[in-house]
Design a protein around this motif. Structure first.
Motif, mmCIF file in Angstrom:
data_model
loop_
_atom_site.group_PDB
_atom_site.id
_atom_site.type_symbol
_atom_site.label_atom_id
_atom_site.label_comp_id
_atom_site.label_asym_id
_atom_site.label_seq_id
_atom_site.Cartn_x
_atom_site.Cartn_y
_atom_site.Cartn_z
ATOM 1 N N ILE A 20 0.800 -1.181 0.123
ATOM 2 C CA ILE A 20 0.064 0.093 0.071
ATOM 3 C C ILE A 20 0.717 1.376 0.042
ATOM 4 C CG2 ILE A 20 -1.710 1.347 1.324
ATOM 5 C CD1 ILE A 20 -2.687 -1.409 2.326
ATOM 6 N N GLN A 21 2.017 1.161 0.972
ATOM 7 C CA GLN A 21 2.916 2.349 0.922
ATOM 8 C C GLN A 21 3.435 2.589 -0.365
ATOM 9 O OE1 GLN A 21 3.494 4.671 3.693
ATOM 10 N NE2 GLN A 21 4.238 5.579 1.899
ATOM 11 N N ASP A 22 3.771 1.343 -0.849
ATOM 12 C CA ASP A 22 4.729 1.602 -2.484
ATOM 13 C C ASP A 22 3.903 2.168 -3.466
ATOM 14 O OD1 ASP A 22 6.401 -1.922 -2.225
ATOM 15 O OD2 ASP A 22 7.070 0.336 -1.210
ATOM 16 N N LEU A 23 2.499 1.771 -3.338
ATOM 17 C CA LEU A 23 1.704 2.455 -4.555
ATOM 18 C C LEU A 23 1.318 4.139 -4.244
ATOM 19 C CD1 LEU A 23 -1.372 0.018 -4.644
ATOM 20 C CD2 LEU A 23 0.367 0.480 -6.240
ATOM 21 N N ALA A 24 1.576 4.553 -3.129
ATOM 22 C CA ALA A 24 1.558 5.880 -2.694
ATOM 23 C C ALA A 24 2.979 6.531 -3.063
ATOM 24 C CB ALA A 24 1.234 5.975 -1.226
ATOM 25 N N ASP A 25 3.980 5.677 -2.749
ATOM 26 C CA ASP A 25 5.240 6.460 -3.067
ATOM 27 C C ASP A 25 5.397 6.510 -4.731
ATOM 28 O OD1 ASP A 25 7.361 4.704 -0.548
ATOM 29 O OD2 ASP A 25 5.854 6.517 -0.325
ATOM 30 N N LEU A 26 4.867 5.465 -5.135
ATOM 31 C CA LEU A 26 4.913 5.359 -6.944
ATOM 32 C C LEU A 26 4.381 6.662 -7.559
ATOM 33 C CD1 LEU A 26 6.088 3.888 -9.387
ATOM 34 C CD2 LEU A 26 3.813 2.537 -9.378
ATOM 35 N N ALA A 27 3.267 7.007 -6.885
ATOM 36 C CA ALA A 27 2.289 8.101 -7.400
ATOM 37 C C ALA A 27 3.012 9.640 -6.653
ATOM 38 C CB ALA A 27 0.888 7.865 -7.015
ATOM 39 N N ARG A 29 2.825 10.581 -3.623
ATOM 40 C CA ARG A 29 1.652 11.144 -2.811
ATOM 41 C C ARG A 29 1.559 10.613 -1.343
ATOM 42 N NH1 ARG A 29 -2.236 7.306 -2.137
ATOM 43 N NH2 ARG A 29 -2.423 5.938 -3.699
ATOM 44 N N PRO A 30 1.216 11.186 -0.527
ATOM 45 C CA PRO A 30 0.802 10.578 0.828
ATOM 46 C C PRO A 30 -0.420 9.567 0.818
ATOM 47 C CG PRO A 30 -0.214 12.719 0.999
ATOM 48 C CD PRO A 30 0.476 12.457 -0.364
ATOM 49 N N LEU A 31 -0.549 8.790 1.686
ATOM 50 C CA LEU A 31 -1.573 7.662 1.853
ATOM 51 C C LEU A 31 -2.816 8.482 2.065
ATOM 52 C CD1 LEU A 31 -0.176 5.272 4.383
ATOM 53 C CD2 LEU A 31 -0.246 4.991 1.961
ATOM 54 N N THR A 32 -3.815 7.814 1.217
ATOM 55 C CA THR A 32 -5.300 8.397 1.424
ATOM 56 C C THR A 32 -5.788 8.233 2.921
ATOM 57 O OG1 THR A 32 -6.349 6.642 0.643
ATOM 58 C CG2 THR A 32 -5.601 8.318 -1.056
ATOM 59 N N ASP A 33 -6.830 8.737 3.043
ATOM 60 C CA ASP A 33 -7.499 8.559 4.431
ATOM 61 C C ASP A 33 -7.903 6.930 4.520
ATOM 62 O OD1 ASP A 33 -9.463 11.647 4.748
ATOM 63 O OD2 ASP A 33 -7.405 10.977 4.976
ATOM 64 N N SER A 34 -8.507 6.413 3.515
ATOM 65 C CA SER A 34 -8.856 4.825 3.515
ATOM 66 C C SER A 34 -7.530 4.113 3.591
ATOM 67 C CB SER A 34 -9.810 4.662 2.068
ATOM 68 O OG SER A 34 -8.835 4.914 1.111
ATOM 69 N N GLU A 35 -6.672 4.505 2.864
ATOM 70 C CA GLU A 35 -5.111 3.677 2.928
ATOM 71 C C GLU A 35 -4.695 3.704 4.260
ATOM 72 O OE1 GLU A 35 -3.275 5.548 -0.178
ATOM 73 O OE2 GLU A 35 -3.702 4.246 -1.974
ATOM 74 N N GLN A 36 -4.502 4.928 4.950
ATOM 75 C CA GLN A 36 -4.053 5.031 6.196
ATOM 76 C C GLN A 36 -4.823 4.186 7.194
ATOM 77 O OE1 GLN A 36 -1.305 7.021 6.981
ATOM 78 N NE2 GLN A 36 -1.355 5.356 8.379
ATOM 79 N N VAL A 37 -6.323 4.009 7.170
ATOM 80 C CA VAL A 37 -6.941 3.191 7.876
ATOM 81 C C VAL A 37 -6.574 1.921 7.955
ATOM 82 C CG1 VAL A 37 -9.383 2.427 8.338
ATOM 83 C CG2 VAL A 37 -9.114 4.822 8.200
ATOM 84 N N GLU A 38 -6.634 1.310 6.615
ATOM 85 C CA GLU A 38 -6.276 -0.123 6.468
ATOM 86 C C GLU A 38 -4.593 -0.446 6.940
ATOM 87 O OE1 GLU A 38 -5.906 -3.150 2.700
ATOM 88 O OE2 GLU A 38 -6.466 -1.137 2.055
ATOM 89 N N VAL A 39 -3.694 0.693 6.652
ATOM 90 C CA VAL A 39 -2.396 0.285 7.279
ATOM 91 C C VAL A 39 -2.491 0.191 8.753
ATOM 92 C CG1 VAL A 39 -0.277 1.377 7.559
ATOM 93 C CG2 VAL A 39 -1.522 1.212 5.034
ATOM 94 N N ASN A 40 -3.144 0.954 9.369
ATOM 95 C CA ASN A 40 -3.378 1.297 10.810
ATOM 96 C C ASN A 40 -3.844 0.049 11.443
ATOM 97 O OD1 ASN A 40 -2.186 3.775 10.756
ATOM 98 N ND2 ASN A 40 -4.405 4.679 11.148
ATOM 99 N N GLY A 41 -5.033 -0.740 10.696
ATOM 100 C CA GLY A 41 -5.477 -1.791 11.086
ATOM 101 C C GLY A 41 -4.316 -2.898 10.951
ATOM 102 N N LEU A 42 -3.481 -3.179 9.892
ATOM 103 C CA LEU A 42 -2.570 -4.154 9.724
ATOM 104 C C LEU A 42 -1.616 -3.957 10.767
ATOM 105 C CD1 LEU A 42 -2.239 -3.776 5.736
ATOM 106 C CD2 LEU A 42 -3.188 -5.676 7.073
#
Length: 446
Positions: A20-27, A29-42
């Motif tokens: 998830i972080q790699d996709l954000a880095d490739l673009a 950009r910072p993590l979106t809100d939904s991505e951040q929620v998913e990462v926090n859960g992981l």
């Protein structure tokens, strides 16, 4: 084995978070809100698994004797301070992405601690140690090639790119006081004045002496307050130990300029009364037909003629630096051949004199630019009184003003008043000429 299953699941969660972080880095950009929620859960799930791993033990989990030893597993990918991480063959974390502004060590201690952590199995390689490291040449730029042995040198102070200008206080009549008010007593009578004040008379033998009376005036002066307030974070002060000394130097230089500006241009409203606004100032007009934005020898000689008698040996010239070319080309008309006024006998090969009419020139940005009133001033500053609170600049540091923000606040206060001692120019005995310790050129703009 339960430990291996937990470890595999831990790594799988890490890879998912890292993707998830790699996709954000490739673009970029910072993590979106939904991505951040998913990462926090992981991360939360991985932390729970990590606790279970400590409970069941396993290879390398207990290396210091009974009970848990040091942790050999790397921090969970995506949870470190530098974003996502990867792991090398020694189990050390490597961060390919470095946040903006995080490129140097704050001090030698931080550098050595980073080297120590990077060398430990299961430790974390600080990205600053491997930034742009060459792979085929042994240089100081590559930590693995020996660069770790050469820590960078750090400046121990902050350097200002603009030097402070000289303070005019040293030329003034400075009176230290303990309170915030001062009563000034003046004798404003000229020695040749025949009507007021103490008088002297020629008398013959056996004649009654003529009486005269002291004529003094007093005015009450209240000191003004010059201040600077600088909040600084605790972290910045800890990480930059030279900041305290820098602030004290910087504020002193700024105060010097503010005082210079007040001595020359102050309007007396909440600040000292300056020379240019003084009722004692004499403004010498430019010559008939004189070009705009110029200074010629006749201007200088006439200013000198209006200087109060007795002030010649104490006077200085105050000038803006941009009129220097006028001095360099100034000449005294002498028939066919003009005589340079400012250049020394050695010509331009020698250092030009910083004096005019044998009196020093003090360059200051508090003066006006060429052509404006106040670009050149002839002043006897012993006739300008500065009343200064005993102790000079007061410096305080407080943690209470911004306590909830974790800020330290530097406060600098100077109590000062300044005023010309002369209330007005004096008229000469001939009743025509006037004199003053403060003379300037009138405006000569086009």
């Amino acid at each position: 084995m339960k430990y291996k299953k937990l470890k595999d699941k831990y790594i799988a969660l890490g890879k998912k978070a890292q993707s998830i972080q790699d996709l954000a880095d490739l673009a970029n950009r910072p993590l979106t809100d939904s991505e951040q929620v998913e990462v926090n859960g992981l991360i939360a799930e991985a932390e729970e698994i990590e606790n279970q791993m400590w409970g069941v033990g396993g290879p390398g989990m207990d290396i210091t004797g009974p009970g848990p030893g040091r942790k050999t597993q790397p921090d969970f990918p995506g949870s470190g301070p530098y974003g996502h991480v990867s792991v090398d063959s020694m189990g050390r974390q490597i961060s390919p992405s470095i946040p903006p502004g995080y490129a140097q060590f704050k001090n030698d201690g931080e550098f050595f601690q980073s080297v120590k952590n990077s060398c430990a199995r299961g430790g974390s390689i600080d990205p600053r140690l491997i930034m742009g490291a060459p792979t085929t040449v042994s240089t100081e730029g590559a930590g693995a090639d020996g660069g770790f042995l050469v820590p960078p040198q750090w400046s121990t102070e902050v350097f200002s790119t603009v030097a402070a200008e000289g303070a005019l206080l040293s030329y003034c009549n400075v009176v230290p006081v303990t309170g915030n008010t001062y009563v000034q007593v003046l004798d404003t009578g000229a020695p040749w004045e025949a009507t007021n004040g103490v008088q002297a008379y020629w008398k013959g033998e056996n004649t009654q002496l003529t009486q005269s009376k002291v004529d003094l005036k007093d005015t009450t002066k209240r000191l003004h307050k010059l201040t600077a307030l600088v909040p600084v974070t605790e972290e910045l002060l800890e990480d930059a130990p030279s900041l305290d000394a820098y602030l004290r130097r910087k504020v002193t230089s700024i105060f010097d300029f503010k005082i210079n500006l007040a001595i020359i241009q102050g309007d007396g409203a909440g600040k000292p009364m300056g020379i240019l606004n003084s009722s004692a100032l004499i403004s010498e007009a430019g010559e008939t037909g004189q070009e705009a934005d110029t200074i010629i020898f006749q201007n200088v000689s006439k200013m000198w003629s209006r200087l109060a008698p007795g002030s010649e040996g104490r006077s200085i010239w105050l000038s803006h630096k941009d009129i220097l070319p006028q001095f360099m080309s100034m000449t005294i008309p002498a028939g066919i051949t003009a005589i340079p006024v400012y250049l020394p006998a050695g010509g331009v090969s020698s250092q030009p004199y910083a004096s005019l009419m044998s009196r020093p020139i003090v360059w200051t940005q508090a003066c006006e630019s060429l052509g404006d009133k106040g670009d050149l001033i002839l002043a006897d500053l012993s006739q300008y009184q500065v009343i200064l609170k005993t102790g000079g600049m007061k410096t305080d540091v407080s943690m209470h003003l911004f306590f909830d923000w974790d800020l330290l606040c530097f406060r600098f206060i100077l109590r000062i008043e300044g005023v010309p001692l002369w209330p007005a120019p004096v008229t000469g005995r001939n009743g025509v000429s006037t004199y003053s310790p403060f003379v300037c050129l009138s405006e000569r703009a086009g």
